[in-house]
Design an enzyme around this catalytic site. Sequence first.
Site, PDB file in Angstrom:
ATOM      1  N   SER A 449       0.851  -1.475   0.034  1.00  0.00           N
ATOM      2  CA  SER A 449       0.081  -0.089  -0.040  1.00  0.00           C
ATOM      3  C   SER A 449       0.900   1.215  -0.002  1.00  0.00           C
ATOM      4  CB  SER A 449      -1.046   0.057   1.163  1.00  0.00           C
ATOM      5  OG  SER A 449      -1.843   1.064   1.041  1.00  0.00           O
ATOM      6  N   LYS A 474      -0.199  -4.549  -3.732  1.00  0.00           N
ATOM      7  CA  LYS A 474      -1.716  -3.932  -3.481  1.00  0.00           C
ATOM      8  C   LYS A 474      -1.638  -2.572  -3.864  1.00  0.00           C
ATOM      9  CE  LYS A 474      -4.630  -2.534   0.482  1.00  0.00           C
ATOM     10  NZ  LYS A 474      -4.758  -0.967   0.192  1.00  0.00           N
TER      11      LYS A 474
END
Length: 547
Positions: A449, A474
């Site tokens: 992320s 991600k």
Amino acid sequence: MEVLASSSASSTYPLFTLDNPNKPFSFTFNPIIISQVHPWKSFPGKKIEARLLCRILCKRTNLDNSGSWRSSTNAICKHKFVFHALCRLDKNFTSQSGLFAIRHGHLLRSWNTSSHQKVISHSQKIREHFSVVFVRLVAAMLLVTSASVALSNTPSWALSEENLLFLEAWRTIDHAYIDKTFNGQSWFRYREDALRNEPMNNREETYMAIRKMLATLNDPFTRFLEPEKFKSLRSGTQGALTGVGLSIGYPTESEGSRTGLVVISATPGGPANQAGISSGDIILEIDNASTESVGIYEAAERLQGPEGSSVELTVQTGPEIKHLTLTRAKISLNPVKSRLCEVPGSEKNYPKIGYIKLTSFNQKASASVKEAIDTLRSNNVNAFVLDLRDNSGGLFPEGIETAKIWLDKGVIVYICDNRGVRDIYDTDGSSAIAASEPLAVLVNKGTASASEILAGALKDNKRAVLFGEPTYGKGKIQSVFQLSDGSGLAVTVARYETPAHNDINKVGVIPDHPLPNSFPKDDDGFCGCLQDPASACYVNNVQLFKR
């Protein structure tokens, strides 16, 4: 056409009947006496012919001199159009609509012109009337369709409080979710079906209906958060959370095929640290549920919970397996650890390296990184190592601000939706405080992320050399939305691309070089690998910053 003639005491006129079994039709004619009515067998005349003066053709019947009837088909009467109309013969045999002519013997009586014009005028009026009716019919259909759509937007039954909470969650996904096909389903139809079929008699059933709805999106990052979890997540991003004080990650290759999740670090003074759990231990079970197929995000949620509540862990330390019961407590989080690593005998090649371990992106992340840089600079460091291993992300803005610290200019990330790039985050260098010193970044499959955004920006702008293994992948961004009852939704609202337009979703950021399998994850071990050439994890400090 069948021609029927008859005589009757009550009628002095012969009758015509035009039959069409397929298309019933009728005409009425004004009778005018042509002659007196004769009996059937003695009807005078050589030939009687009735013809429909239009494009629709018909049968005719002729009467010969002998008084017998014979039927013949006109060459143009191929449509077999036969009428039913009651007609009475007269001198002109002119119908009210002016469509018929009568040939009696050799004398042809034609229809009158005024009657024909009336027919044309009447036909035009019919067409105009039909057009108006057709337009009105189409308009009525559109109104009915609009009304049905409007009614479909709001269920016709009374909505309960539980239904309203479900609709609140549904609308949040409808407005914010990145994929407007909603994984290839009709989102409106799902709402109607769920309100009709899913039980929502209490709050737990409503939560279950919301989870079931989110599961249809097939997106593990769009998830429902119960009130306590939502509160815990929000407090965690603000620098404190309630849990056991563990940072966890995936086992590395050097740890073999061991199942479970590895302890990266235990917060000093936290419940896990006090229970003797340390870096390198393996968590096998959480509350008697195996962690073999559990991701680090789900495991982190299980470890967190209300202050004072308990959680049971099965932990492996070397060959020993321990069963522990820990009491959750409020943990103050500092996402950054740093230290100075001095490498003897390398006075000309980065003898002082500043090591910064960034574990998450909460509201203190970028400020803590700046503080660590200032502290290390006071010790005259020559280069920096930024360790993002097992950093599962956090606040997107903090990832952007941390990237600005290291970059003098350039794009940080592109924000995209299904239509392409919709926003660009870049920097002009005004926030940079460490844009010149050599920089190495450590990543692994626990890097996800916001930490992948940072790693991708530093790599694509050629600001840093990346070491380790491909990151988690991600490549989507979530926003957190609070519902009216205190619960919440984490919703995927966008995807991102690195400055080189790489979509890393399910692929990850690819490092420039691997790290030795046995490379440690703590700051003491890192310095040892730089200082001891005989160590299995040894990395030459020159190679560490070489592209």
